[in-house]
Scaffold this motif. Structure first.
Motif, PDB file in Angstrom:
ATOM      1  N   LEU A  87      42.377  22.853  31.694  1.00 17.53           N
ATOM      2  CA  LEU A  87      43.504  23.730  32.022  1.00 17.53           C
ATOM      3  C   LEU A  87      44.811  22.959  32.107  1.00 17.53           C
ATOM      4  O   LEU A  87      45.875  23.471  31.732  1.00 17.53           O
ATOM      5  CB  LEU A  87      43.223  24.458  33.334  1.00 17.53           C
ATOM      6  CG  LEU A  87      41.995  25.374  33.354  1.00 17.53           C
ATOM      7  CD1 LEU A  87      41.825  26.012  34.730  1.00 17.53           C
ATOM      8  CD2 LEU A  87      42.080  26.431  32.269  1.00 17.53           C
ATOM      9  N   ALA A  88      44.739  21.719  32.563  1.00 20.94           N
ATOM     10  CA  ALA A  88      45.946  20.891  32.673  1.00 20.94           C
ATOM     11  C   ALA A  88      46.548  20.555  31.318  1.00 20.94           C
ATOM     12  O   ALA A  88      47.730  20.190  31.231  1.00 20.94           O
ATOM     13  CB  ALA A  88      45.624  19.602  33.428  1.00 20.94           C
ATOM     14  N   ALA A  89      45.753  20.677  30.252  1.00 20.42           N
ATOM     15  CA  ALA A  89      46.241  20.371  28.904  1.00 20.42           C
ATOM     16  C   ALA A  89      47.002  21.533  28.279  1.00 20.42           C
ATOM     17  O   ALA A  89      47.518  21.413  27.173  1.00 20.42           O
ATOM     18  CB  ALA A  89      45.057  19.994  28.006  1.00 20.42           C
ATOM     19  N   HIS A  90      47.073  22.662  28.959  1.00 21.30           N
ATOM     20  CA  HIS A  90      47.818  23.851  28.521  1.00 21.30           C
ATOM     21  C   HIS A  90      47.340  24.409  27.179  1.00 21.30           C
ATOM     22  O   HIS A  90      48.143  24.660  26.280  1.00 21.30           O
ATOM     23  CB  HIS A  90      49.319  23.556  28.454  1.00 21.30           C
ATOM     24  CG  HIS A  90      49.893  23.020  29.722  1.00 21.30           C
ATOM     25  ND1 HIS A  90      49.943  23.750  30.893  1.00 21.30           N
ATOM     26  CD2 HIS A  90      50.401  21.791  30.030  1.00 21.30           C
ATOM     27  CE1 HIS A  90      50.473  23.024  31.853  1.00 21.30           C
ATOM     28  NE2 HIS A  90      50.751  21.830  31.366  1.00 21.30           N
ATOM     29  N   PRO A  91      46.037  24.638  27.026  1.00 14.39           N
ATOM     30  CA  PRO A  91      45.562  25.270  25.800  1.00 14.39           C
ATOM     31  C   PRO A  91      45.915  26.756  25.785  1.00 14.39           C
ATOM     32  O   PRO A  91      46.107  27.373  26.850  1.00 14.39           O
ATOM     33  CB  PRO A  91      44.042  25.076  25.875  1.00 14.39           C
ATOM     34  CG  PRO A  91      43.762  25.073  27.349  1.00 14.39           C
ATOM     35  CD  PRO A  91      44.951  24.390  27.994  1.00 14.39           C
ATOM     36  N   ALA A  92      45.983  27.330  24.595  1.00 10.19           N
ATOM     37  CA  ALA A  92      46.212  28.772  24.486  1.00 10.19           C
ATOM     38  C   ALA A  92      44.924  29.547  24.688  1.00 10.19           C
ATOM     39  O   ALA A  92      44.947  30.722  25.080  1.00 10.19           O
ATOM     40  CB  ALA A  92      46.796  29.095  23.115  1.00 10.19           C
ATOM     41  N   LEU A  93      43.803  28.880  24.418  1.00 12.92           N
ATOM     42  CA  LEU A  93      42.496  29.520  24.433  1.00 12.92           C
ATOM     43  C   LEU A  93      41.519  28.602  25.160  1.00 12.92           C
ATOM     44  O   LEU A  93      41.495  27.406  24.900  1.00 12.92           O
ATOM     45  CB  LEU A  93      42.027  29.716  22.991  1.00 12.92           C
ATOM     46  CG  LEU A  93      41.183  30.914  22.604  1.00 12.92           C
ATOM     47  CD1 LEU A  93      41.973  32.203  22.816  1.00 12.92           C
ATOM     48  CD2 LEU A  93      40.788  30.788  21.135  1.00 12.92           C
TER      49      LEU A  93
END
Length: 333
Positions: A87-93
């Motif tokens: 979640l910390a990596a800011h994925p879209a999916l």
């Protein structure tokens, strides 16, 4: 190709997502798929860890605007920090599979990402949507790696599309433009592709396994729990793996119960798996593996699939008089 409502909303130029295959779908493959207009996914499989994810995130070069991360439910139970790192990596999916636990969905939504999971029948699809999952993957039994073997790809896609109104991606045995055209014409919002990308040079696939994939015929796969039992991986019984048949799977065919109760034999299977030799070790592969003949860059694979699908869908819409964006490839949203 014109894409689908869902793929356009995601900012994609083609309705393709690479399956987050553990040990195969790393940062380089995800970046290549996204660069080709699809949605690249990093996969954390049975051995997923925070360190492994952080390493693959550094390989997202060029850094895509839209990418995803996929994880295994029982691995997250063992290593909850992995979800935090994802979640910390800011994925879209964010995809979490092989689980009946849904607490992760709210946490994904809290960072503005879409929650995705694989489903295998209509009831499973309804439960996932009731839990707040945004996008489903209707995964057929033809697919490589782990998954339930209830229904084939088109059958499960039909069942899931009838059951829910969220976007539904189709996965399992799609390795050609014909397969891509078929699932888009059937109403899928996109294709979830695994085996056809596993031999690409950007994939993490070891060279011996890559060569085995390119040699394999469509009839060379088998569904088995042998390697999970040998390596003592806690995969639920109803999620066996489709792999290339080899000496190990042939030796233990129809004797998995015996293997489960024999510690020494399980050690031997684990040792065979650790060799990395495809004659004895697992190589995940779907039933479409026979279409693989060369190791081509992911961008070239995707372009070829889309060109062929576009041609076939164009022929179909011309023959029926249907509008290209209201029929084939419109998605289930």
């Amino acid at each position: 190709m014109p894409g689908t409502s869902w793929s356009r909303r995601m900012g994609l130029s083609v309705p393709i997502v690479n399956a987050p295959m553990g040990g195969v779908a790393g940062g380089r493959l995800a970046a290549a798929v996204s660069a080709a207009g699809g949605l690249g996914m990093i996969g954390m499989g049975s051995t997923g860890s925070v360190a492994a994810l952080e390493r693959e995130l550094t390989q997202l070069d060029p850094a895509p605007t839209v990418f995803g991360i996929g994880m295994v439910g029982w691995v997250l139970e063992r290593e909850p920090a992995l979800l935090e790192a994802a979640l910390a990596a800011h994925p879209a999916l964010v995809s979490v599979g092989f689980t009946a636990e849904w607490a992760w969905v709210d946490r994904v939504h809290a960072v503005g990402a879409a929650a995705v999971t694989q489903v295998y029948d209509a009831d499973h699809a309804r439960r996932a949507v009731a839990a707040g999952v945004d996008v489903l993957v209707a995964r057929g039994s033809e697919g490589g790696g782990h998954g339930a073997t209830r229904l084939g790809t088109l059958a499960v896609l039909d069942a899931v599309l009838d059951a829910v109104t969220v976007p539904v991606l189709a996965g399992g045995g799609i390795t050609t433009g014909r397969g891509l055209a078929a699932v888009l014409a059937a109403g899928a919002a996109g294709a979830w592709l695994g085996t056809c990308l596993s031999a690409c040079p950007e994939a993490l696939t070891p060279e011996p396994a890559r060569a085995a994939l390119l040699r394999a015929r469509a009839t060379d796969t088998v569904v088995t729990r042998v390697f999970d039992l040998g390596q003592r991986l806690p995969w639920p019984d109803h999620y066996p793996a489709r792999v290339l048949a080899n000496e190990t799977t042939r030796h233990w065919a129809a004797r998995e119960t015996v293997l489960a109760g024999d510690g020494a034999a399980r050690d031997e299977v684990a040792a065979a798996a650790a060799t990395g030799d495809p004659r004895y070790a697992p190589v995940d592969a779907g039933e479409g593996v026979g279409a693989l003949t060369r190791s081509l860059p992911a961008g070239e694979v995707i372009a070829t699939l889309c060109d062929e699908a576009d041609r076939l869908l164009g022929r179909w819409t011309e023959g029926t008089g249907a509008a290209a964006d209201s029929g084939a490839g419109s998605g289930s949203d």
